[in-house]
Design a protein around this motif. Sequence first.
Motif, PDB file in Angstrom:
ATOM      1  N   ALA A 189       0.872  -1.179   0.000  1.00 29.58           N
ATOM      2  CA  ALA A 189       0.000   0.000   0.000  1.00 29.58           C
ATOM      3  C   ALA A 189       0.906   1.225   0.000  1.00 29.58           C
ATOM      4  O   ALA A 189       1.363   1.665   1.054  1.00 29.58           O
ATOM      5  CB  ALA A 189      -0.910   0.006   1.222  1.00 29.58           C
ATOM      6  N   PRO A 190       1.222   1.786  -1.167  1.00 23.75           N
ATOM      7  CA  PRO A 190       2.202   2.876  -1.260  1.00 23.75           C
ATOM      8  C   PRO A 190       1.828   4.060  -0.383  1.00 23.75           C
ATOM      9  O   PRO A 190       0.694   4.539  -0.412  1.00 23.75           O
ATOM     10  CB  PRO A 190       2.179   3.251  -2.740  1.00 23.75           C
ATOM     11  CG  PRO A 190       1.637   2.041  -3.435  1.00 23.75           C
ATOM     12  CD  PRO A 190       0.675   1.418  -2.483  1.00 23.75           C
ATOM     13  N   ALA A 191       2.826   4.536   0.389  1.00 24.21           N
ATOM     14  CA  ALA A 191       2.572   5.627   1.318  1.00 24.21           C
ATOM     15  C   ALA A 191       3.339   6.892   0.966  1.00 24.21           C
ATOM     16  O   ALA A 191       2.793   7.990   1.062  1.00 24.21           O
ATOM     17  CB  ALA A 191       2.924   5.194   2.745  1.00 24.21           C
ATOM     18  N   CYS A 192       4.612   6.770   0.574  1.00 23.18           N
ATOM     19  CA  CYS A 192       5.393   7.951   0.233  1.00 23.18           C
ATOM     20  C   CYS A 192       6.608   7.538  -0.588  1.00 23.18           C
ATOM     21  O   CYS A 192       6.951   6.350  -0.670  1.00 23.18           O
ATOM     22  CB  CYS A 192       5.810   8.738   1.471  1.00 23.18           C
ATOM     23  SG  CYS A 192       6.896   7.820   2.574  1.00 23.18           S
ATOM     24  N   VAL A 193       7.289   8.544  -1.178  1.00 22.87           N
ATOM     25  CA  VAL A 193       8.422   8.259  -2.055  1.00 22.87           C
ATOM     26  C   VAL A 193       9.408   9.421  -2.034  1.00 22.87           C
ATOM     27  O   VAL A 193       9.019  10.586  -1.906  1.00 22.87           O
ATOM     28  CB  VAL A 193       7.953   7.993  -3.504  1.00 22.87           C
ATOM     29  CG1 VAL A 193       7.234   9.203  -4.084  1.00 22.87           C
ATOM     30  CG2 VAL A 193       9.118   7.595  -4.408  1.00 22.87           C
ATOM     31  N   TYR A 194      10.687   9.082  -2.172  1.00 23.35           N
ATOM     32  CA  TYR A 194      11.715  10.067  -2.478  1.00 23.35           C
ATOM     33  C   TYR A 194      12.378   9.624  -3.773  1.00 23.35           C
ATOM     34  O   TYR A 194      12.766   8.450  -3.912  1.00 23.35           O
ATOM     35  CB  TYR A 194      12.768  10.178  -1.378  1.00 23.35           C
ATOM     36  CG  TYR A 194      13.885  11.119  -1.768  1.00 23.35           C
ATOM     37  CD1 TYR A 194      13.696  12.497  -1.738  1.00 23.35           C
ATOM     38  CD2 TYR A 194      15.097  10.631  -2.227  1.00 23.35           C
ATOM     39  CE1 TYR A 194      14.689  13.368  -2.138  1.00 23.35           C
ATOM     40  CE2 TYR A 194      16.104  11.493  -2.626  1.00 23.35           C
ATOM     41  CZ  TYR A 194      15.892  12.860  -2.575  1.00 23.35           C
ATOM     42  OH  TYR A 194      16.887  13.711  -2.990  1.00 23.35           O
ATOM     43  N   CYS A 195      12.487  10.526  -4.752  1.00 19.31           N
ATOM     44  CA  CYS A 195      12.979  10.155  -6.076  1.00 19.31           C
ATOM     45  C   CYS A 195      13.917  11.219  -6.620  1.00 19.31           C
ATOM     46  O   CYS A 195      13.741  12.419  -6.355  1.00 19.31           O
ATOM     47  CB  CYS A 195      11.802   9.978  -7.031  1.00 19.31           C
ATOM     48  SG  CYS A 195      12.261   9.527  -8.721  1.00 19.31           S
ATOM     49  N   GLN A 196      14.919  10.760  -7.376  1.00 20.67           N
ATOM     50  CA  GLN A 196      15.816  11.653  -8.093  1.00 20.67           C
ATOM     51  C   GLN A 196      15.903  11.210  -9.543  1.00 20.67           C
ATOM     52  O   GLN A 196      15.977  10.010  -9.820  1.00 20.67           O
ATOM     53  CB  GLN A 196      17.214  11.633  -7.463  1.00 20.67           C
ATOM     54  CG  GLN A 196      17.785  13.011  -7.274  1.00 20.67           C
ATOM     55  CD  GLN A 196      19.127  12.990  -6.555  1.00 20.67           C
ATOM     56  OE1 GLN A 196      19.343  12.203  -5.632  1.00 20.67           O
ATOM     57  NE2 GLN A 196      20.000  13.862  -6.971  1.00 20.67           N
ATOM     58  N   VAL A 336       7.523  12.750  -0.937  1.00 19.10           N
ATOM     59  CA  VAL A 336       6.137  13.090  -1.278  1.00 19.10           C
ATOM     60  C   VAL A 336       5.210  11.983  -0.821  1.00 19.10           C
ATOM     61  O   VAL A 336       5.485  10.788  -1.063  1.00 19.10           O
ATOM     62  CB  VAL A 336       5.993  13.315  -2.804  1.00 19.10           C
ATOM     63  CG1 VAL A 336       4.545  13.466  -3.213  1.00 19.10           C
ATOM     64  CG2 VAL A 336       6.814  14.522  -3.238  1.00 19.10           C
ATOM     65  N   ALA A 337       4.114  12.369  -0.170  1.00 18.10           N
ATOM     66  CA  ALA A 337       3.096  11.398   0.216  1.00 18.10           C
ATOM     67  C   ALA A 337       2.329  10.961  -1.017  1.00 18.10           C
ATOM     68  O   ALA A 337       2.094  11.746  -1.949  1.00 18.10           O
ATOM     69  CB  ALA A 337       2.142  12.011   1.240  1.00 18.10           C
ATOM     70  N   ILE A 338       1.908   9.691  -1.035  1.00 20.75           N
ATOM     71  CA  ILE A 338       1.159   9.123  -2.159  1.00 20.75           C
ATOM     72  C   ILE A 338      -0.306   9.044  -1.757  1.00 20.75           C
ATOM     73  O   ILE A 338      -0.656   8.369  -0.801  1.00 20.75           O
ATOM     74  CB  ILE A 338       1.695   7.729  -2.532  1.00 20.75           C
ATOM     75  CG1 ILE A 338       3.164   7.850  -2.957  1.00 20.75           C
ATOM     76  CG2 ILE A 338       0.859   7.106  -3.647  1.00 20.75           C
ATOM     77  CD1 ILE A 338       3.839   6.517  -3.173  1.00 20.75           C
ATOM     78  N   THR A 339      -1.138   9.767  -2.512  1.00 24.14           N
ATOM     79  CA  THR A 339      -2.568   9.790  -2.193  1.00 24.14           C
ATOM     80  C   THR A 339      -3.361   9.365  -3.410  1.00 24.14           C
ATOM     81  O   THR A 339      -2.890   9.480  -4.549  1.00 24.14           O
ATOM     82  CB  THR A 339      -3.007  11.210  -1.770  1.00 24.14           C
ATOM     83  OG1 THR A 339      -2.709  12.123  -2.827  1.00 24.14           O
ATOM     84  CG2 THR A 339      -2.280  11.626  -0.515  1.00 24.14           C
TER      85      THR A 339
END
Length: 339
Positions: A189-196, A336-339
């Motif tokens: 259940a995706p909750a948040c992500v940090y991406c580059q 970023v939070a995933i909504t």
Amino acid sequence: MMNVVLVGCGAMSKHWLDAARQIDGLAIVGLVDLDADRAKARAREYELAGAIVGTNLDAVLDQTKPDAVFDVVVPAARRDVALSAFAHHCHLLTEKPLADSPENARAIVEAARRARRVHAVVQNRRYVANVRRIRRFLDSGAIGAPTSIHAEFFVAPHFGGFREEMRHVLLLDMAIHTFDAARYMVGGAPACVYCQEWEPVNSWYRQGSSATAIFELGGGKLFTYAGSWCADGFRTSWESTWRIVAEHGSLVWDGEDGLRAEVARPIREGLFDRTEPLTVPPLDSRDRIGGHLGIIQDFVRAVETGSEPETRGADNIKSLAMVFAAIESAETGRRVAIT
């Protein structure tokens, strides 16, 4: 008999038409493309002499009154196609991604709900046999609950065309396959992500050919993704390569036929506990497989029976949300939070 209009007659349409011709009771009654000659060429290639060919979707839908629309257009046109399909009371099966923005994705899913039409996405990698085997093996608890999932995707295709001009090309056009597979295999259940994102000096893409991301998938699970579309040498599978670490062991998959698992035993040998290989069971008869063919069959079955297809838009939007959150993180430099 299910009558279908296919819109978008570019290269990807061949996969759809190859699958459709294998399904009894499915007839392509219309082909639509902005390039009329391209649509006519597809009609000749697939011997669809009776199909209505046109450049305007609404006009072809008025003429043919089909049961469903197959959407193989570029992502930027997807919302317009979806709204036209639902306005004509058609069910809709669409190429991935579901939409080109979060707003358009929500609008399409809501329009499908209001129209009470079946709406699904061709998330065809979910129908890969080893993806099914991995999900079933992890659900068995043989190596305990997954704690981290790691995927690597390194290939260097020269597509030409719109992909080489896209922004966020890897994340928006390809990474959703890996994100969706990760979410499915571990029940995340995706909750948040940090991406580059970055653009290597050897890249032939406009922007976003390389990216790395860390997702929280709930329940203490982390998912790491590293990928590039301009990485020559030692090419990975299109399905990525995988390592899934669990409480009592690990599973590795090369994205092709190499699928192995090991479980730890409470026997210390120097610094390490002993590990033993485990066999990942073969496919179960209930497993849905077959790529485009499997998904189209699932879609037809859902229309005929009133069931919900596995890759329905209302669920697939969760995988797409991972993509858009990763893009937002790459643009802002923030988690970023995933909504």
